[in-house]
Write an enzyme that holds these catalytic residues in place. Structure first.
Site, PDB file in Angstrom:
ATOM      1  N   THR A  49       0.858  -1.184   0.000  1.00  0.00           N
ATOM      2  CA  THR A  49       0.000   0.000   0.000  1.00  0.00           C
ATOM      3  C   THR A  49       0.895   1.236   0.000  1.00  0.00           C
ATOM      4  OG1 THR A  49      -0.125   0.372   2.398  1.00  0.00           O
ATOM      5  CG2 THR A  49      -1.571  -1.331   1.471  1.00  0.00           C
ATOM      6  N   CYS A  50       0.285   2.406   0.070  1.00  0.00           N
ATOM      7  CA  CYS A  50       1.082   3.629   0.067  1.00  0.00           C
ATOM      8  C   CYS A  50       1.935   3.759   1.323  1.00  0.00           C
ATOM      9  CB  CYS A  50       0.183   4.850  -0.088  1.00  0.00           C
ATOM     10  SG  CYS A  50      -1.115   4.977   1.163  1.00  0.00           S
ATOM     11  N   ARG A  52       2.925   0.887   3.371  1.00  0.00           N
ATOM     12  CA  ARG A  52       3.624  -0.320   3.809  1.00  0.00           C
ATOM     13  C   ARG A  52       3.820  -1.291   2.654  1.00  0.00           C
ATOM     14  NH1 ARG A  52       1.868  -2.008   8.319  1.00  0.00           N
ATOM     15  NH2 ARG A  52       0.489  -0.237   8.690  1.00  0.00           N
ATOM     16  N   SER A 101      -1.874   1.747  11.350  1.00  0.00           N
ATOM     17  CA  SER A 101      -1.987   2.699  10.245  1.00  0.00           C
ATOM     18  C   SER A 101      -1.532   4.093  10.653  1.00  0.00           C
ATOM     19  CB  SER A 101      -3.437   2.772   9.758  1.00  0.00           C
ATOM     20  OG  SER A 101      -3.861   1.545   9.217  1.00  0.00           O
ATOM     21  N   GLY A 181      -7.371   9.068 -11.146  1.00  0.00           N
ATOM     22  CA  GLY A 181      -7.462   7.685 -10.684  1.00  0.00           C
ATOM     23  C   GLY A 181      -8.914   7.337 -10.401  1.00  0.00           C
ATOM     24  N   ALA A 182      -9.160   6.055 -10.116  1.00  0.00           N
ATOM     25  CA  ALA A 182     -10.530   5.623  -9.791  1.00  0.00           C
ATOM     26  C   ALA A 182     -10.518   4.479  -8.794  1.00  0.00           C
ATOM     27  CB  ALA A 182     -11.272   5.210 -11.065  1.00  0.00           C
TER      28      ALA A 182
END
Length: 432
Positions: A49-50, A52, A101, A181-182
């Site tokens: 992910t952004c 990790r 997080s 983006g979507a």
């Protein structure tokens, strides 16, 4: 086999390293295919992910995982954490619940963990161990969010960015917002923006159909990504979160947009790893660029407000880790018990078949029964008897004590089966 987690996150590595460590687009399935071919690695899953990048694996050789990671993403060793068995289970439970997080308690991470699990299943790198672990993490996350306030007023990186945009451009109903983006992050941003009644919403995406679907849900306008630069000057606020391997918003393009806007400011949020917006954009006058690491300071207030709920969630996780490890231990003990029962029933059936055949051939029943009894005794007790002799010679007191617990000697009493067996195995071929 041992369960391992190797990884880095926003606490151990700056954004530049997290960017290098990420597996986005086609890189993720290629990495899983490579992991599947590693010897001594039974199962593997990648969570990228952004904030990790984590490798989950069942293996007897953790060094092999480190070597693989160094080969595919070099230069990360000093920023990696490693967790094993119970610590690995605890870590995944905390990640899925949102306790690890940047935005404490954020809900988006659970969907990302589910995506990681699904991708590993699709590429054949998931077996019973990781499959069971990941699915249990989903249940733990749901339980923690249901029974604590960790999920109250859900917060994400996207919602934090939207709140900052609202503070800078209040009210939003006078602003044009461009979403690039979507994916899930942009979907969340679109949801929060539509609730804030943004004046005009533009959505650009590589797959135009996805942009159209998102635009129809939130009253926006869909753009092909190829026309992105034509519309930059229209945007007061830009949110970008794609899986592009290189930046798609450049310094020169933003400079051109600012010139067209007559230096009217643009607020940009780069919510992607790797980054979507060139770092140099932040040096431009009238361009205000925020990255994921910049947002960490903005979410610190949220972290403090949720601390009490987080402590309750941590207690839930500790209980779930203990239960999960107890279940694993019980299942591990089932294997030798199943082998013992299989050995016993196979031996019984084999000798019973022989006895029936002898009876059918007219052999006296008394003789057949006696041979059956001796055969069962010898076959069943020869392996443990031989093992106990070897244990005694090797001074393996642990195995001897286990046998004493299984066959306790009472005062004035000798276990007839054990006594007879030892004599018979000395005199009789155990295969007879």
């Amino acid at each position: 086999m041992t369960l391992w987690v190797l990884g880095l996150n926003h606490q151990t590595a700056p954004m530049e390293l997290r960017e290098r460590a990420s597996f986005v687009g086609d890189a993720l399935p290629r990495a899983l295919d490579s992991l599947r071919n590693l010897p001594n690695v039974n199962e593997a899953a990648l969570l990228s992910t952004c904030n990790r990048t984590e490798l989950y694996a069942e293996t007897t050789n953790a060094q092999m995982l480190l070597n693989w990671l160094e080969q595919h993403r070099p230069g990360l060793q000093n920023h990696l954490y490693q967790y094993r068995d119970a610590a690995a289970v605890r870590h995944l439970f905390r990640v899925a619940t949102g306790l690890d997080s940047m935005v404490l308690g954020e809900s988006q991470i659970l969907g990302q963990v589910k995506d990681s699990w699904s991708m590993a299943r699709t590429h054949g790198t998931l077996g019973n161990t990781l499959d069971r672990l990941f699915q249990h993490s989903f249940s733990v996350a749901k339980h923690a969010r249901t029974n604590t306030r960790i999920g109250t007023n859900p917060v994400s990186i996207a919602s934090t960015a939207v709140r900052l945009a609202q503070d800078a451009f209040s009210p939003l109903n006078e602003s044009t917002v461009l979403l690039i983006g979507a994916g899930e992050t942009i979907q969340l941003a679109a949801k929060h923006l539509s609730e804030g009644r943004v004046q005009r919403l533009l959505i650009a995406n590589r797959t135009h159909a996805k942009a159209q679907m998102l635009a129809s849900q939130h009253g926006g306008y869909a753009l092909p990504l190829t026309e992105l630069n034509l519309h930059l000057a229209e945007a007061d606020i830009i949110f970008s979160a794609t899986a592009a391997p290189t930046p798609i918003v450049t310094q020169s393009n933003v400079e051109s947009a600012l010139h067209i806007r007559k230096r009217k400011p643009i607020l940009l949020f780069d919510l992607a790893i790797p980054r979507d917006i060139e770092t140099e954009v932040g040096t431009l006058t009238d361009a205000y660029l925020y990255t994921i690491d910049d947002l960490e300071r903005a979410v610190e207030e949220n972290r403090h407000s949720r601390r009490e709920a987080a402590e309750t969630a941590e207690a839930i996780i500790e209980l779930q880790v203990k239960r999960y490890m107890d279940t694993l231990q019980a299942q591990a003990h089932q294997a030798p018990l199943r082998r013992l029962r299989t050995f016993g029933t196979t031996t019984r059936d084999e000798l019973l078949t022989r006895a029936r055949r002898q009876l059918a051939n007219g052999r006296p029943a008394e003789e057949v029964l006696e041979q059956l009894a001796h055969g069962l005794t010898n076959r069943l007790l020869h392996p443990p008897t031989a093992a106990l002799r070897e244990a005694a010679l090797a001074n393996n007191t642990e195995l001897v004590r286990a046998a004493e617990q299984l066959f306790p000697e009472k005062p004035g009493y000798h276990h007839p089966t054990l006594q007879t067996t030892i004599v018979k195995t000395d005199e009789t071929d155990p295969a007879s």
